[in-house]
Every structure is written in C-alpha cells, then in structure tokens.
Design an enzyme around this catalytic site. Structure first.
Site, PDB file in Angstrom:
ATOM      1  CB  SER A 138     -24.253  37.422  50.691  1.00  0.00           C
ATOM      2  OG  SER A 138     -24.333  36.138  51.286  1.00  0.00           O
ATOM      3  CE1 TYR A 151     -29.248  38.309  52.550  1.00  0.00           C
ATOM      4  CE2 TYR A 151     -27.962  36.326  52.063  1.00  0.00           C
ATOM      5  CZ  TYR A 151     -28.047  37.605  52.586  1.00  0.00           C
ATOM      6  OH  TYR A 151     -26.919  38.191  53.133  1.00  0.00           O
TER       7      TYR A 151
END
Length: 246
Positions: A138, A151
């Site tokens: 990501s 995250y």
C-alpha cells in the site's frame, strides 16, 4: 512473456483477488484460488471455465492459521509458477490505538502472515524458471500518518520484506513485484469518500499487475499519480510533518 502457471492467489475472494483471477485466466493461466470460505468462489470457478476455459481449483486457507499455511504447502501437487498475495484488512485504526488485540490483528493480516507465507514459497520457487511472487502492499506504507499508522506500519513492513526478498533472489531469476494500489473502490472501502481521480477499480489493479508482471517491474503504483504524491509526502521534513493533519 509467458505467465508461469499455476497462479496461486491468496485472498482470492476479495474484489481485487477476483479481478486478478479473471485477468490471469484470460491470459491462459491455470489457477489455484485460496480463501477462508472457498464455497463463495464456486460460482467463480464455473464462470472462469465458461468464459476462458481456465482450470481453477479451490483451497481453504485462513492466512492467520499457521497450521493451514503449512497444510497449503503440503497439499500442492506442483510448485506454483506465480504466487499473488492479496491478503489485507484496513481494520479499525481508532480501536488499534487502545487495543493491543486490534492492533495485532491489523499487523498479522497485513504483514506477518503474508510475509511468512511468501517467504516459504520463495524457497520453493527459487529454481523454477519464470517464477514470480507478487505482494499487494500500500502507499500507506510509504510514510506513517496519524490516520492510519497501524495499517501503514504493517504495509511498510510488508514492502520492506518484499524488497529484501527481491534483493535475496535477484540473481536467481525469481521475480518479486511490490504493488501499491492507492485507493481502490471495493467492499473494504465501501462508504468511504474516495476522490475519483485517485481511486482505481479492481479491474484496473488486475490489468496493471499482469502488465507489470510481464514487464518484470519491481514496484508498481497502479495509478501513477500516487508515485508523485508519495514522493512529496516523504520529502516533507519531520518537524513540519508532525504538525500536519493528513
């Protein structure tokens, strides 16, 4: 470039996993679709055969279960030519600030479990010609931000793991591709206000991945604009960055 089959997709029941399966089936690859509840994928297997004459088999896998990860390796009748990990979860960032269990879940799903699984496959695939490992990381891993740093830190760890794997096997021919999709319109992001110009569809992610696979790219930003955005964000001095609300 020919795609090395079979293509194992971990997290195949996700929207991105399904789109990737269709893209690789279209390219003529045979598939192994791994997910926690494979019954959800039974209609997909029929559809992939009907549309592309693709052979696809299903395998149960809860990626957080060490025993199931080891069992998956033992069940395979041949070493995959391509392994793609789509496993991931956004989780509840606010909960993770006060709950070690919530933070641990985010870290396990996005970093620990997929890294251990791909590391085990890398050892098996190192000598296979044309082999490729693909990990969905990501842009959140490019710099920690207060809105999603649990995250983001897990994805940063996964990005570093894939980079190390690429460096370790660089001379053996095993191709390792790191994918940074940015925002993607999926069930996981449903209800979030995503900017259209910065948001890809699962189909865009899938077609970009197979193109990058064929070109043997190392790192893929699905929407090129994210490469520039994250370059700027990484360049902001820490003294300024810590006072920003981004």
């Amino acid at each position: 470039m020919m795609i090395a089959s079979p293509v194992l997709i971990v997290g195949a029941a996700s929207d991105i996993g399904r789109a990737i399966a269709a893209e690789y089936a279209k390219a003529g690859a045979s598939l192994i679709l791994a997910a926690r509840d494979v019954s959800r994928l039974e209609p997909d297997v029929k559809d992939l055969f009907y549309r592309y004459k693709a052979d696809a088999q299903l395998m149960e896998l809860d990626i957080l279960d060490e025993g199931q990860r080891e069992a998956l390796l033992g069940k395979l009748t041949e070493v995959p030519g391509t392994v793609i990990s789509v496993a991931g979860v956004l989780g509840d960032e606010a909960a993770a600030w006060s709950s070690a269990a919530a933070a641990n879940h985010i870290m396990q799903v996005n970093y620990v479990a997929p890294s251990l699984l791909l590391g085990a496959f890398a050892n098996l695939m190192a000598d296979r010609p044309g082999a490729c490992i693909i990990g969905i990381s990501s842009v959140a891993g490019d710099r920690g931000r207060k809105k999603n740093y649990t995250y983001g830190s897990a994805k940063a760890g996964f990005t570093a793991f894939l980079s190390g794997l690429r460096n370790r096997f660089g001379s053996s021919g095993l191709h390792v591709l790191t994918v940074k999709p940015g925002f993607v319109a999926t069930r996981m992001t449903e209800g979030m206000a995503l900017p259209p110009l910065l948001t890809a569809s699962p189909q865009q992610v899938a077609s970009s991945i197979i193109s990058a696979h064929r070109k043997k790219k190392d790192v893929l930003y699905v929407l090129g604009v994210w490469r520039g955005i994250m370059f700027i964000i990484r360049a902001i001095p820490e003294r300024m960055f810590k006072s920003m609300d981004i």
